[in-house]
Design an enzyme around this catalytic site. Structure first.
Site, PDB file in Angstrom:
ATOM      1  N   LYS A  45       0.836  -1.207   0.000  1.00 33.21           N
ATOM      2  CA  LYS A  45       0.000   0.000   0.000  1.00 33.21           C
ATOM      3  C   LYS A  45       0.870   1.256   0.000  1.00 33.21           C
ATOM      4  O   LYS A  45       0.657   2.173  -0.806  1.00 33.21           O
ATOM      5  CB  LYS A  45      -0.925  -0.012   1.211  1.00 33.21           C
ATOM      6  CG  LYS A  45      -1.971   1.085   1.200  1.00 33.21           C
ATOM      7  CD  LYS A  45      -2.969   0.889   2.355  1.00 33.21           C
ATOM      8  CE  LYS A  45      -3.759  -0.363   2.195  1.00 33.21           C
ATOM      9  NZ  LYS A  45      -4.744  -0.570   3.265  1.00 33.21           N
ATOM     10  N   ARG A 116      -3.787   2.866   8.366  1.00 31.04           N
ATOM     11  CA  ARG A 116      -4.046   1.584   7.714  1.00 31.04           C
ATOM     12  C   ARG A 116      -2.793   0.720   7.723  1.00 31.04           C
ATOM     13  O   ARG A 116      -1.676   1.219   7.772  1.00 31.04           O
ATOM     14  CB  ARG A 116      -4.483   1.792   6.253  1.00 31.04           C
ATOM     15  CG  ARG A 116      -5.789   2.567   6.073  1.00 31.04           C
ATOM     16  CD  ARG A 116      -6.128   2.646   4.588  1.00 31.04           C
ATOM     17  NE  ARG A 116      -7.408   3.302   4.332  1.00 31.04           N
ATOM     18  CZ  ARG A 116      -7.554   4.583   4.049  1.00 31.04           C
ATOM     19  NH1 ARG A 116      -6.478   5.367   4.005  1.00 31.04           N
ATOM     20  NH2 ARG A 116      -8.746   5.090   3.828  1.00 31.04           N
ATOM     21  N   GLY A 125      -8.499  -7.093   4.462  1.00 29.45           N
ATOM     22  CA  GLY A 125      -9.361  -7.269   5.620  1.00 29.45           C
ATOM     23  C   GLY A 125      -8.739  -7.997   6.789  1.00 29.45           C
ATOM     24  O   GLY A 125      -9.366  -8.125   7.840  1.00 29.45           O
ATOM     25  N   MET A 127      -5.900  -7.254   8.522  1.00 26.22           N
ATOM     26  CA  MET A 127      -5.340  -6.392   9.561  1.00 26.22           C
ATOM     27  C   MET A 127      -6.218  -5.165   9.739  1.00 26.22           C
ATOM     28  O   MET A 127      -7.262  -5.037   9.104  1.00 26.22           O
ATOM     29  CB  MET A 127      -3.895  -6.042   9.224  1.00 26.22           C
ATOM     30  CG  MET A 127      -2.973  -7.247   9.347  1.00 26.22           C
ATOM     31  SD  MET A 127      -1.271  -6.854   8.918  1.00 26.22           S
ATOM     32  CE  MET A 127      -1.418  -6.575   7.167  1.00 26.22           C
ATOM     33  N   ARG A 368      -3.657  -1.460  -5.901  1.00 29.51           N
ATOM     34  CA  ARG A 368      -2.883  -2.700  -5.758  1.00 29.51           C
ATOM     35  C   ARG A 368      -3.317  -3.633  -6.879  1.00 29.51           C
ATOM     36  O   ARG A 368      -4.387  -3.459  -7.462  1.00 29.51           O
ATOM     37  CB  ARG A 368      -3.129  -3.357  -4.392  1.00 29.51           C
ATOM     38  CG  ARG A 368      -4.580  -3.716  -4.130  1.00 29.51           C
ATOM     39  CD  ARG A 368      -4.791  -4.142  -2.686  1.00 29.51           C
ATOM     40  NE  ARG A 368      -6.198  -4.388  -2.385  1.00 29.51           N
ATOM     41  CZ  ARG A 368      -6.688  -4.526  -1.172  1.00 29.51           C
ATOM     42  NH1 ARG A 368      -5.893  -4.431  -0.120  1.00 29.51           N
ATOM     43  NH2 ARG A 368      -7.969  -4.762  -0.975  1.00 29.51           N
ATOM     44  N   HIS A 486     -15.802  -7.600   2.030  1.00 26.56           N
ATOM     45  CA  HIS A 486     -14.793  -8.534   2.512  1.00 26.56           C
ATOM     46  C   HIS A 486     -15.092  -9.946   2.020  1.00 26.56           C
ATOM     47  O   HIS A 486     -14.206 -10.668   1.559  1.00 26.56           O
ATOM     48  CB  HIS A 486     -14.760  -8.497   4.046  1.00 26.56           C
ATOM     49  CG  HIS A 486     -13.870  -9.552   4.644  1.00 26.56           C
ATOM     50  ND1 HIS A 486     -14.351 -10.755   5.109  1.00 26.56           N
ATOM     51  CD2 HIS A 486     -12.540  -9.598   4.816  1.00 26.56           C
ATOM     52  CE1 HIS A 486     -13.350 -11.488   5.558  1.00 26.56           C
ATOM     53  NE2 HIS A 486     -12.239 -10.805   5.395  1.00 26.56           N
ATOM     54  N   SER A 810      12.252 -42.734  -9.477  1.00 31.62           N
ATOM     55  CA  SER A 810      11.033 -41.943  -9.305  1.00 31.62           C
ATOM     56  C   SER A 810      10.827 -41.760  -7.815  1.00 31.62           C
ATOM     57  O   SER A 810      10.749 -42.744  -7.072  1.00 31.62           O
ATOM     58  CB  SER A 810       9.831 -42.650  -9.923  1.00 31.62           C
ATOM     59  OG  SER A 810       8.677 -41.858  -9.773  1.00 31.62           O
ATOM     60  N   CYS A 877       6.651 -39.140  -8.440  1.00 36.30           N
ATOM     61  CA  CYS A 877       5.295 -39.636  -8.665  1.00 36.30           C
ATOM     62  C   CYS A 877       4.426 -39.548  -7.413  1.00 36.30           C
ATOM     63  O   CYS A 877       3.283 -39.992  -7.415  1.00 36.30           O
ATOM     64  CB  CYS A 877       5.322 -41.071  -9.180  1.00 36.30           C
ATOM     65  SG  CYS A 877       6.055 -42.256  -8.024  1.00 36.30           S
ATOM     66  N   TYR A 897      10.744 -34.961 -14.944  1.00 35.16           N
ATOM     67  CA  TYR A 897       9.286 -34.827 -14.960  1.00 35.16           C
ATOM     68  C   TYR A 897       8.728 -34.886 -13.539  1.00 35.16           C
ATOM     69  O   TYR A 897       9.387 -35.341 -12.602  1.00 35.16           O
ATOM     70  CB  TYR A 897       8.638 -35.937 -15.812  1.00 35.16           C
ATOM     71  CG  TYR A 897       8.815 -37.336 -15.247  1.00 35.16           C
ATOM     72  CD1 TYR A 897       7.937 -37.849 -14.293  1.00 35.16           C
ATOM     73  CD2 TYR A 897       9.872 -38.152 -15.664  1.00 35.16           C
ATOM     74  CE1 TYR A 897       8.115 -39.119 -13.768  1.00 35.16           C
ATOM     75  CE2 TYR A 897      10.056 -39.417 -15.146  1.00 35.16           C
ATOM     76  CZ  TYR A 897       9.165 -39.904 -14.195  1.00 35.16           C
ATOM     77  OH  TYR A 897       9.338 -41.146 -13.666  1.00 35.16           O
TER      78      TYR A 897
END
Length: 942
Positions: A45, A116, A125, A127, A368, A486, A810, A877, A897
């Site tokens: 912010k 804030r 929402g 904090m 933001r 919210h 694997s 896997c 992979y």
């Protein structure tokens, strides 16, 4: 809390001097100390407020207290750096100079401020925020005189006491209360004074004076102290509350869910107030530069005339669509549309903004990157590439991998929805379909979900305290609040189905009922909500697959023509261009294989052969084999299983279309295949023609105290080599059958649970012998690999020895996690919450890899395996193969992979592409997306 000055003195005795460190960064009047790149120090912010100021947008002056102060605060027993007070005073003085007002002025127009939070990553929402700070019994009179608007001044004072009382003084709902105490006071007063619920803007100056008095009494009754009058005490209290809220329960739960480190801390932003509640030419709103629910390129959001921002986001009032500003406040709307364009061009992403119009003038309070659903993220990315705002690699990074499965989530069955009665309508805030038992309290919802119930959280409006219930729920329904509330904001980020502002829904917290459309539902009964259309249905509705599923897997032409389907295929094509690491699937049937290949899987990483033994009469042959008391009888039973296994493997190889398939030999302990109740044992005895006592004795004989560490995996095949022989014969005969039919085949035989090189060596000898025998008998040639699962620590640390006999590894990370942590996945539920809440486990280690523990074992295995066999193929896997963070870790390890369940393949592909783009890896090869090929191939077949 102690004042900044006192706490600083105390800290100075224990801490090194902070002299010279800049803790306060100012902005205003086109100048700013910071900029948008400084999110780590200024929070998101503060950094963006500085950046908006620098690019000439109308931002009220203010200053940011850095995240370093938050770290200091917690490291030094909630005290502050010595020089902070003087820097804060200079920051206030800068605001006074720019705005022309004095803080705490009881004679002229007093400078009021908003306080804030500002975490590095947005935590909407979670904090605390305090508005209108600086008001007291004297400054409120000065404000009323300076503005000639007594109602406005007392409205601000009433709001300030409510927010400060809640956030700083801790006047919040008790465990026995379902409604906020200040809101209860307001509601009681409205009914007492007017006999009905009226909007806050209809309250008079005298009404607000009365509410101020009642609020002060509530504060005194709940805290034992009067409300503070000194503006500097108020400011110090609010700043301390924001820092304190970094460690409140909801912030911790949120950080845990989204992997935000506690060490980051939050900044505090102090900004001069501008007022949207001065009359009909003023207002406040929240908007997204594009629709965050579906991705449509329109300004999307809400505003309220004569209101402050908290009225919009808190969900207490249902706002109007932001498009209505064009008529209500045309000048400000025109300016907002210009700002929208400037922000997107500058930040090159969809922005979530907060704004206030004071007497017709627009002020920007925040920007933001907007939280978005997976559907919106997909459309944003595709559209912005077409608009040349971003390139395709940025588009890949803009789609959160952990949200991608939202695109595959089911929707309500069209026929069912058509027949069902719509009992209420609200605002579509989180797309998708959800049915569940309704709960009106977050704790009860979470408890019900923990028992396995599908839950809908239903509230008048949600607050950040409801986060646990929102996480647990299938969907969220509120009777008040808008698409910027919210509930809506958090639901979109979590991918929850959400309908907000359903005014036809009445929630009775005392009776625990929900009424709509003339019907009343008790807590625990079913409702259904459609977050795409904003509709609410009574009862439970059936669902159907999404258009991605029906387009890829079922070749539905209408689905393939949708924009969402086309954008999904485009995203997968981009992923294929970027990816270095492949994605395979864990699949046990041809149908599962076909589904995975439609999603772009490059082969099978794991087929569990034991799953095949439970179909039809096969289980009886399996049980016959287990009950056999000698090798001859075992081989006779295995001979019955052989054709079944061969048929299964042929179907799988055919479905693979030439892609590699890793087949794991029998892994679970034998007792899992035997019946355990007396009735089942008697039934089996009749089928096999044996005495029931024989079966009972064998079941008792096979009983193990810890089966996971017992007679399973390669240990079975060492005790009973004929099992491995039968399975190898089935695999290779299926491969031979494929070769004769002209089907390309790449079998990979995987031996499970190896911890000693000799264990694998014995199995490899059998597998190679059987392969030669099959090729000779069938007069064919085919290539194959033999490897092992690395799933016990000894296997990892002796990988150099094991690699002498293995052509591939694997990682079976499910069991590797269990054996490395000494934790049973099936029994950890009783302590998992305690371990995550106490930051022992950052995440569930069976959902996301423990990279520092289990990950080290994997690193050792990779290094040692390659030291023996340079080109050894390495994959994973375990179920972690579909977790984005785990996929990223596997990419860094250099695995060939990852393998995951079919419906997680797109998630893994996206995560693998993002990992490659982030570290600049070169892709394996330029190629078209398998998903696109599969869609075209399916179309041709049809």
């Amino acid at each position: 809390m102690a004042t900044v000055k006192k706490s600083a003195k105390k800290a100075a005795k224990k801490a090194p001097s902070a002299k010279g460190i800049k803790y306060v960064y100012t902005w205003g009047n086109g100048k700013a100390d910071g900029n948008g790149t400084m999110k780590a120090l200024l929070g998101g912010k503060g950094a963006n407020l500085a950046e908006m100021t620098r690019i000439g947008l109308p931002v009220p002056a203010g200053f940011t207290i850095t995240t370093e102060v938050c770290t200091y605060y917690y490291d030094h027993k909630r005290t502050y750096p010595k020089t902070l007070r003087a820097q804060m005073e200079a920051g206030v003085a800068n605001m006074e100079k720019i705005m022309g007002y004095k803080f705490g002025d009881s004679q002229g127009f007093p400078l009021l401020v908003a306080v804030r939070s500002g975490a590095r990553d947005s935590m909407p929402g979670m904090m605390d925020t305090v508005l209108n700070l600086g008001l007291n019994d004297k400054t409120v009179a000065a404000l009323a005189k300076a503005t000639d608007n007594e109602r406005f001044a007392w409205d601000c004072y009433r709001r300030f006491i409510q927010m400060y009382g809640d956030v700083v003084l801790g006047v919040q709902k008790l465990p026995t209360e379902d409604h906020e105490p200040f809101e209860s006071v307001i509601e009681h007063f409205k009914h007492e004074a007017y006999g009905k619920d009226v909007v806050d803007s209809d309250l008079t100056a005298e009404d607000n004076k009365e509410l101020v008095a009642r609020f002060k009494k509530l504060v005194l009754d709940r805290t034992g102290h009067g409300f503070p009058e000194d503006p500097w005490e108020q400011l110090e209290g609010a700043a301390g509350a924001v820092f304190g809220s970094w460690m409140n329960d909801r912030a911790i739960v949120y950080r845990r869910k989204y992997g935000i480190p506690a060490a980051w801390g939050t900044a505090v932003n102090v900004q001069a107030m501008v007022f949207g509640n001065t009359g009909k030419n003023s207002g406040s709103g929240v908007a997204f530069t594009r629709n965050p629910a579906n991705g449509e390129n329109v300004l999307y959001g809400e505003f309220l005339v004569n209101a402050q921002g908290e009225d919009v986001v808190a969900g207490v009032r249902t706002p109007d669509p932001v498009s209505g500003m064009a008529k209500a406040l045309p000048g400000a709307f025109k300016e907002l549309m210009k700002v929208r364009t400037i922000l997107e061009k500058h930040f090159k992403d969809v922005q979530d903004v907060e704004f206030t119009i004071q007497d017709g003038k627009l002020f920007m309070l925040q920007t933001r990157n907007g939280k978005r659903t997976a559907a919106a993220a997909l459309k944003f990315a595709a559209d912005m590439v077409k608009e040349k705002l971003i390139d395709w690699k940025t588009a890949v990074l803009r789609n959160p991998a952990d949200q991608l499965d939202q695109l595959l989530a089911p929707v309500f069955d069209a026929a069912e929805a058509k027949k069902a009665e719509v009992i209420a309508k609200g605002l579509p805030a989180g797309p998708g379909a959800a049915s569940g038992k309704i709960y009106l309290n977050a704790d009860r919802a979470a408890a019900a979900a923990a028992k396995g119930e599908k839950v809908l959280l239903v509230r008048v409006e949600t607050s950040p305290e409801d986060l646990r219930g929102m996480i647990a729920a299938e969907g969220i329904l509120t009777s008040r609040g808008g698409v910027s509330s919210h509930a809506a904001l958090v639901a979109r980020q979590m991918g929850k189905v959400c309908v907000c502002g359903a005014s036809g829904v009445e929630v009775d917290y005392e009776k625990l009922t929900v009424s709509a459309g003339g019907k009343t539902f008790k807590e625990g009964e079913y409702l259904s909500i459609d977050g795409t259309a904003g509709t609410v249905y009574g009862g439970e509705l059936a669902t159907e697959p999404s258009e991605i599923i029906t387009g890829l897997i079922y070749n539905k032409k209408a689905s393939q023509k949708t924009e969402k389907f086309k954008n999904f295929v485009q995203l997968m094509e981009w992923c294929a261009q970027a990816t270095k690491m492949g994605v395979r699937t864990n699949a046990d049937t041809p149908e599962q294989v076909k589904n995975a290949i439609a999603f772009g899987a490059e082969g099978i990483g794991l087929t569990r052969t034991e799953h095949m033994f439970f179909e039809g009469d096969r289980i009886d042959a399996m049980r016959e084999m287990i009950l056999a008391d000698n090798e001859t009888h075992r081989r006779a039973a295995l001979k019955k299983l052989l054709p079944h296994q061969r048929k299964d493997f042929f179907g799988i190889f055919k479905a693979l279309e030439g892609k590699p398939g890793t087949i794991r030999l029998l892994d679970p302990p034998l007792h899992e295949f035997l019946p355990h109740t007396k009735e089942q044992q008697m039934d089996l005895a009749r089928k096999l023609g044996v005495k029931v006592e024989t079966i009972m004795h064998r079941v008792e004989e096979l009983h193990e105290f810890n089966p996971m560490l017992g007679h399973r995996g390669c240990r079975l095949a060492i005790s009973y080599p004929e099992i491995a022989e039968m399975q190898a014969q089935a695999i290779f005969e299926a491969a031979a059958q494929c070769v004769k039919k002209g089907i390309e085949v790449q079998p990979e035989v995987m031996v499970p649970l190896v911890g000693y090189a000799r264990e694998l060596e014995l199995q490899v000898e059998i597998i190679h012998r059987v392969a030669k025998e099959v090729m000779a008998a069938k007069d064919v040639k085919f290539s194959y690999l033999v490897g092992t699962m690395i799933e016990v620590p000894r296997g990892a640390v002796t990988a150099d020895e094991i690699a002498a006999h293995a052509q591939f590894f694997s990682f079976g990370t499910n069991d590797l996690t269990q054996t490395a942590l000494g934790v049973s996945r099936d029994d950890m539920g009783s302590f998992l919450n305690s371990y995550t809440e106490n930051d022992i486990y950052p995440k569930n280690p069976f959902a996301s890899l423990d990279t520092t523990g289990v990950g080290q074992l994997m690193e050792i295995a990779v290094e040692k395996g390659r030291s023996t066999r340079k080109n050894i193929k390495l994959g994973i896997c375990g179920e972690h193969g579909g977790d984005p963070d785990s996929v990223n870790f596997c990419h860094k390890l250099g695995l060939a992979y990852v393998s995951c369940s079919p419906y997680r393949v797109p998630v893994a592909r996206l995560a693998a592409a993002q990992a490659a783009i982030n570290d600049g890896s070169k892709p394996k090869a330029a190629k078209k997306a398998p998903a696109k090929k599969a869609a075209k191939k399916a179309a041709k077949k049809k």
